[in-house]
Scaffold this motif. Structure first.
Motif, PDB file in Angstrom:
ATOM      1  N   THR A  58     -22.836  13.404   3.893  1.00 17.51           N
ATOM      2  CA  THR A  58     -22.405  12.513   2.810  1.00 17.51           C
ATOM      3  C   THR A  58     -20.984  11.987   2.992  1.00 17.51           C
ATOM      4  O   THR A  58     -20.573  11.089   2.268  1.00 17.51           O
ATOM      5  CB  THR A  58     -22.422  13.251   1.458  1.00 17.51           C
ATOM      6  N   ASP A  59     -20.199  12.583   3.897  1.00 20.17           N
ATOM      7  CA  ASP A  59     -18.773  12.291   4.010  1.00 20.17           C
ATOM      8  C   ASP A  59     -18.067  12.517   2.670  1.00 20.17           C
ATOM      9  O   ASP A  59     -17.312  11.668   2.203  1.00 20.17           O
ATOM     10  CB  ASP A  59     -18.528  10.877   4.535  1.00 20.17           C
ATOM     11  N   ALA A  60     -18.336  13.669   2.086  1.00 14.12           N
ATOM     12  CA  ALA A  60     -17.625  14.124   0.883  1.00 14.12           C
ATOM     13  C   ALA A  60     -18.077  13.447  -0.412  1.00 14.12           C
ATOM     14  O   ALA A  60     -17.309  13.364  -1.370  1.00 14.12           O
ATOM     15  CB  ALA A  60     -16.110  14.030   1.049  1.00 14.12           C
ATOM     16  N   ILE A  63     -14.660  21.006  17.014  1.00 12.13           N
ATOM     17  CA  ILE A  63     -13.429  20.218  17.096  1.00 12.13           C
ATOM     18  C   ILE A  63     -13.757  18.796  16.672  1.00 12.13           C
ATOM     19  O   ILE A  63     -14.757  18.221  17.088  1.00 12.13           O
ATOM     20  CB  ILE A  63     -12.856  20.243  18.534  1.00 12.13           C
ATOM     21  N   LYS A  64     -12.904  18.262  15.803  1.00 11.72           N
ATOM     22  CA  LYS A  64     -13.113  16.902  15.304  1.00 11.72           C
ATOM     23  C   LYS A  64     -11.998  16.000  15.809  1.00 11.72           C
ATOM     24  O   LYS A  64     -10.819  16.292  15.618  1.00 11.72           O
ATOM     25  CB  LYS A  64     -13.106  16.927  13.765  1.00 11.72           C
ATOM     26  N   LEU A  65     -12.393  14.921  16.454  1.00  3.04           N
ATOM     27  CA  LEU A  65     -11.442  13.905  16.895  1.00  3.04           C
ATOM     28  C   LEU A  65     -11.662  12.644  16.072  1.00  3.04           C
ATOM     29  O   LEU A  65     -12.810  12.258  15.816  1.00  3.04           O
ATOM     30  CB  LEU A  65     -11.655  13.567  18.382  1.00  3.04           C
ATOM     31  N   VAL A  82     -17.917  21.063   7.892  1.00  4.53           N
ATOM     32  CA  VAL A  82     -16.695  20.448   7.358  1.00  4.53           C
ATOM     33  C   VAL A  82     -15.946  19.802   8.508  1.00  4.53           C
ATOM     34  O   VAL A  82     -15.407  20.477   9.379  1.00  4.53           O
ATOM     35  CB  VAL A  82     -15.817  21.501   6.645  1.00  4.53           C
ATOM     36  N   THR A  83     -15.908  18.469   8.500  1.00  2.78           N
ATOM     37  CA  THR A  83     -15.431  17.716   9.655  1.00  2.78           C
ATOM     38  C   THR A  83     -13.979  17.289   9.473  1.00  2.78           C
ATOM     39  O   THR A  83     -13.660  16.105   9.538  1.00  2.78           O
ATOM     40  CB  THR A  83     -16.336  16.493   9.884  1.00  2.78           C
ATOM     41  N   GLY A  84     -13.129  18.268   9.227  1.00  6.01           N
ATOM     42  CA  GLY A  84     -11.705  17.995   9.128  1.00  6.01           C
ATOM     43  C   GLY A  84     -11.170  18.250   7.735  1.00  6.01           C
ATOM     44  O   GLY A  84     -11.665  17.697   6.751  1.00  6.01           O
ATOM     45  N   GLU A 116     -19.819  10.831  15.091  1.00  7.30           N
ATOM     46  CA  GLU A 116     -19.815  10.890  13.627  1.00  7.30           C
ATOM     47  C   GLU A 116     -19.771   9.452  13.094  1.00  7.30           C
ATOM     48  O   GLU A 116     -18.950   8.661  13.538  1.00  7.30           O
ATOM     49  CB  GLU A 116     -18.590  11.659  13.112  1.00  7.30           C
ATOM     50  N   HIS A 117     -20.630   9.141  12.184  1.00 10.86           N
ATOM     51  CA  HIS A 117     -20.804   7.790  11.588  1.00 10.86           C
ATOM     52  C   HIS A 117     -21.591   6.891  12.556  1.00 10.86           C
ATOM     53  O   HIS A 117     -22.727   6.595  12.296  1.00 10.86           O
ATOM     54  CB  HIS A 117     -19.483   7.138  11.167  1.00 10.86           C
ATOM     55  N   GLY A 118     -20.962   6.444  13.638  1.00  9.57           N
ATOM     56  CA  GLY A 118     -21.673   5.610  14.618  1.00  9.57           C
ATOM     57  C   GLY A 118     -22.392   4.441  13.964  1.00  9.57           C
ATOM     58  O   GLY A 118     -23.518   4.121  14.318  1.00  9.57           O
ATOM     59  N   ALA A 145     -24.002  17.691   6.903  1.00  7.01           N
ATOM     60  CA  ALA A 145     -23.465  17.846   8.263  1.00  7.01           C
ATOM     61  C   ALA A 145     -22.203  17.029   8.520  1.00  7.01           C
ATOM     62  O   ALA A 145     -21.694  17.020   9.643  1.00  7.01           O
ATOM     63  CB  ALA A 145     -24.529  17.504   9.302  1.00  7.01           C
ATOM     64  N   HIS A 146     -21.726  16.347   7.495  1.00  8.63           N
ATOM     65  CA  HIS A 146     -20.418  15.686   7.634  1.00  8.63           C
ATOM     66  C   HIS A 146     -19.800  15.616   6.242  1.00  8.63           C
ATOM     67  O   HIS A 146     -20.186  14.791   5.418  1.00  8.63           O
ATOM     68  CB  HIS A 146     -20.546  14.277   8.235  1.00  8.63           C
ATOM     69  N   THR A 147     -18.849  16.510   5.984  1.00  8.01           N
ATOM     70  CA  THR A 147     -18.203  16.461   4.683  1.00  8.01           C
ATOM     71  C   THR A 147     -16.776  16.996   4.799  1.00  8.01           C
ATOM     72  O   THR A 147     -16.324  17.393   5.873  1.00  8.01           O
ATOM     73  CB  THR A 147     -19.023  17.232   3.626  1.00  8.01           C
ATOM     74  N   HIS A 148     -16.072  16.932   3.683  1.00  9.24           N
ATOM     75  CA  HIS A 148     -14.716  17.467   3.567  1.00  9.24           C
ATOM     76  C   HIS A 148     -14.673  18.216   2.257  1.00  9.24           C
ATOM     77  O   HIS A 148     -15.566  18.070   1.423  1.00  9.24           O
ATOM     78  CB  HIS A 148     -13.695  16.328   3.615  1.00  9.24           C
ATOM     79  N   LEU A 149     -13.649  19.017   2.037  1.00  7.49           N
ATOM     80  CA  LEU A 149     -13.700  19.928   0.887  1.00  7.49           C
ATOM     81  C   LEU A 149     -12.939  19.436  -0.339  1.00  7.49           C
ATOM     82  O   LEU A 149     -13.449  19.507  -1.449  1.00  7.49           O
ATOM     83  CB  LEU A 149     -13.143  21.304   1.292  1.00  7.49           C
TER      84      LEU A 149
HETATM   85 ZN   LIG Z   1     -15.392  12.214   7.305  1.00 11.14          ZN
END
Ligand SMILES: [Zn+2]
Length: 394
Positions: free
Chosen positions: A308-310, A175-177, A107-109, A235-237, A62-66
């Motif tokens: 996993t944040d990628a 939307i990711k800020l 994909v969070t950005g 996200e993260h927090g 639920a939180h990754t990048h490509l």
């Molecule tokens: Zn991230």
């Protein structure tokens, strides 16, 4: 085509206790029945008996990048890389994810709308990969985390509105800020790039478009600002004080946990190479607080998903980390299945094993409720009724 998949245990992702000697029946892309194996005894079709395994819903990251993988790249290492190379790396990374039982990525950005292209490529069957729920460009203040990435920098409420609308037009599902600073932020790592007015404008435009907002936010003051302005997911927090937790409970704000990346020694070492002063300013406070924050958030009943944040294909590592922080194995699994599907607004399609839903089904050897590390041993992967555990490794 009908398949009957049997195993010793089944965790359906609804929160119900594991079922012993279970079977799911799949027709085409859908689940038609889920229940005790004896009820499927007369169903005709291909029978796959997995023995001492546990059936589960396909996992979400639920939180990754490509295009980068924390396992072998520095965070900044995809910078300056030609878009074609980043696309190829993305294809490699998501193939690894799928083989590891991750059937949906949030994909969070991603820079330059690469996630739009990769999502289409998966949907068209050009490359194997999980289903993608995409944020397109992460939006950052010029001096904030990610603000140097071409196209990401947004300053002032008007630019924010335009940027959100552009992302939505290009196909953003969320939307990711980027609110709290990070390793790449000039002028102090732990800065808050955005003003209250900028965050409010972004949230308003996203919600008008029917989409949620996830905000990279780590410090309590930034987290509270985001919650007050209606951000849907923190996200993260990593650093949650009691006031943050009370506000998240009251507002129903999501927490997207990323624990493994925060406590991983290898990642810390890589980030230290990139920015030697970084550890004292951000990573160490985050690492010190993260486990306790998540344990308290769980106890308070905050809705939680995880990613996993990628660190591609490493959801088992994230689940192990959450269990290590005191979260019960079932709740950690729910954070990676049903809850994440709710967060992505696709829980009517996936996230649990229930009749009528898409057949995203995985199996692991052993019993993850007894030993969470069993999640590392994925032996069966089906996405929308098609098998992917048979993919060659690379
Ligand atoms: Zn991230």
């Amino acid at each position: 085509m009908t398949s009957i998949i049997r195993a010793r245990r089944l965790i359906d992702g609804t929160g119900a206790p594991a079922l012993k000697d279970a079977a799911v029946v799949v027709e085409g892309s859908r689940l038609v029945t889920v229940g005790p194996a004896r009820e499927a005894a007369n169903t005709r079709g291909e029978t796959i008996d997995l023995g001492d395994c546990t059936l589960l819903p396909g996992l979400f990251d639920a939180h990754t990048h490509l295009s980068f993988n924390y396992g072998d790249d520095l965070i900044g290492s995809s910078r300056g890389m030609p878009p074609e190379v980043r696309a190829l790396r993305a294809a490699r990374n998501i193939r690894r994810d799928l083989k590891a039982g991750i059937t949906t990525l949030r994909v969070t950005g991603e820079r330059e709308f690469l996630d739009v292209t990769i999502k289409k490529a998966v949907e068209q069957g050009l490359i194997p990969g999980p289903r993608l729920v995409i944020a397109t460009r992460g939006l950052a203040a010029t001096n904030g985390h990610g603000g140097e990435t071409p196209g990401n920098a947004v300053d002032g409420p008007d630019e924010m509105r335009k940027a959100v609308r552009t992302n939505l037009r290009r196909g953003a599902d969320l939307i990711k800020l980027l609110v709290t600073g990070s390793v790449d932020s000039p002028g102090g790592h732990f800065n808050c790039g955005f003003t209250r007015e900028e965050i409010a404008a972004g949230v308003e435009e996203a919600h008008r478009g029917g989409k949620k907002v996830g905000a990279h936010s780590v410090r309590p003051e930034d987290i509270k600002l985001c919650i007050q302005e209606g951000v849907d997911a923190i996200e993260h927090g990593h650093i949650l004080d009691d006031e943050c937790i009370a506000m998240m409970v009251e507002r129903g704000t999501w927490l997207v946990a990323t624990l493994a990346i925060a406590i991983d020694e290898h990642v810390l070492a890589k980030d230290m190479e990139l920015n030697p002063t970084f550890a004292d300013v951000e990573w160490l406070p985050r690492r010190r607080a993260a486990r306790e924050s998540y344990r308290k958030a769980h106890q308070a009943g905050i809705r939680m998903a995880c990613g996993t944040d990628a660190m591609h294909a490493q959801m088992a590592y994230e689940l192990e980390s959450l269990v290590g922080a005191g979260i019960p194995p079932m709740d950690a699994i729910l954070a990676a299945t049903r809850n994440a599907a709710q967060l992505c607004d696709i829980d009517h399609l996936v996230g649990t094993l229930e009749a009528g839903k898409l057949a995203d089904v995985i199996a692991v050897r052993g019993d993850p409720l007894a030993t969470i590390s069993a999640m590392r041993d994925v032996c069966f992967v089906m996405k929308e009724g098609r098998r992917y555990d048979t993919l060659s490794p690379e």
